[in-house]
Enzyme design. Structure first.
Site, PDB file in Angstrom:
ATOM      1  CG  ASP B   9      -1.670   1.068   1.555  1.00  0.00           C
ATOM      2  OD1 ASP B   9      -2.327   1.591   0.392  1.00  0.00           O
ATOM      3  OD2 ASP B   9      -1.779   1.464   2.504  1.00  0.00           O
ATOM      4  CG  ASP B  11      -2.205   7.158   0.335  1.00  0.00           C
ATOM      5  OD1 ASP B  11      -1.365   7.602  -0.325  1.00  0.00           O
ATOM      6  OD2 ASP B  11      -3.430   7.652  -0.129  1.00  0.00           O
ATOM      7  CG  ASP B 136      -2.751   2.365   6.433  1.00  0.00           C
ATOM      8  OD1 ASP B 136      -2.871   2.101   5.286  1.00  0.00           O
ATOM      9  OD2 ASP B 136      -3.026   3.351   6.706  1.00  0.00           O
TER      10      ASP B 136
END
Lengths: 176, 176
Positions: B9, B11, B136
């Site tokens: 991922d 961000d 996250d």
């Protein structure tokens, strides 16, 4: 039970894109080629590598992806598929950074029922997991583990490894 | 033998993004909040839905995704992972059409060894097939069939369903 998932390619499957490429060849190099000249051939069987590169330069320009015509019956059939399956639009687009937002705009305009969550802009499609893949490029179908449907295109005429579909109407008879 | 594939991922995993969001909250609403005020909480536990929406409006603006700082050690560790695994960057980005090209620019600037073929800009990550997912957001990890590594973030402090990793250094000890 999880609904079956269909991944659908954009260029030359939902959008008619090779027509513009062909027009640019004719315009830039003063030719009068038509789709039938390319039947069963690759671009490079007919034009030089330098001519091909000049046309690819144009693909990088802003606005190139905004005005493609829609493949006949694509809207109606994909709308119906979207009711029965989890439909994801999966486009190999990261090679052309300007195309990314333009593809979102084109989809929102012509396929407003497709949620942004169900759009994938990628490069190598081997990372995609789905039950069906509808795509015109053998390189994308080759690594796919589900059921492949190869959308008929001028550049895949000699390929016999996948079930060929000639139109969205034919896809409707298979999947609906 | 096929190399194992890692989906990563962007961000708050490769890029430090929540810091800018927090700064915008403080600036727009004359607050003095810090990351520790959000520990174990969601944005909406601290700010109102209207304040949240005002900050999301800014995320849609051009340039928002261009200047994020890089997560410590991300470049070195991802570069090493890229030697040993098939690394794909998988970012939920189609909600923000302006972010798409900006994410490509940010990656090219800071992670030039990542090929465009290995970048996926999508919405719902359940379509991704890989051996590892480093992310996250529990919503992304939840549908993933491979091994999940949850990158520590202010908004996932109460989640215990996945192996938590605190840093890229820790990921290096696990995967390298």
């Amino acid at each position: 039970m999880r609904r079956q998932r269909i991944a659908i390619d954009m260029d030359d499957v939902m959008a008619i894109t090779s027509e513009k490429f062909l027009k640019n060849i004719n315009r830039l190099f003063d030719k009068n080629l038509s789709e039938k000249d390319f039947k069963g051939k690759y671009w490079l069987d007919i034009i030089t590598i330098d001519q091909y590169k000049a046309c690819i330069e144009l693909v990088h320009e802003e606005g190139y992806f905004l005005d493609f015509p829609i493949m006949p019956d694509a809207v109606e059939v994909i709308k119906a598929l979207n009711e029965k399956y989890d439909v994801f639009i999966v486009s190999a687009a990261t090679e052309f950074p300007n195309s990314l937002k333009e593809k979102m705009i084109w989809l929102a305009e012509h396929f407003p029922f497709i949620n942004w969550k169900n759009i994938v802009l990628c490069g190598d499609k081997s990372i995609i997991s789905a039950d069906y893949l509808i795509d015109d490029h053998p390189k994308n179908l080759k690594t796919f583990l589900g059921k492949s449907l190869m959308f008929d295109a001028i550049h895949n005429q000699t390929v016999t490894d996948y079930q060929r579909v000639m139109s969205w109407k034919e896809i409707a008879t298979i999947l609906l």
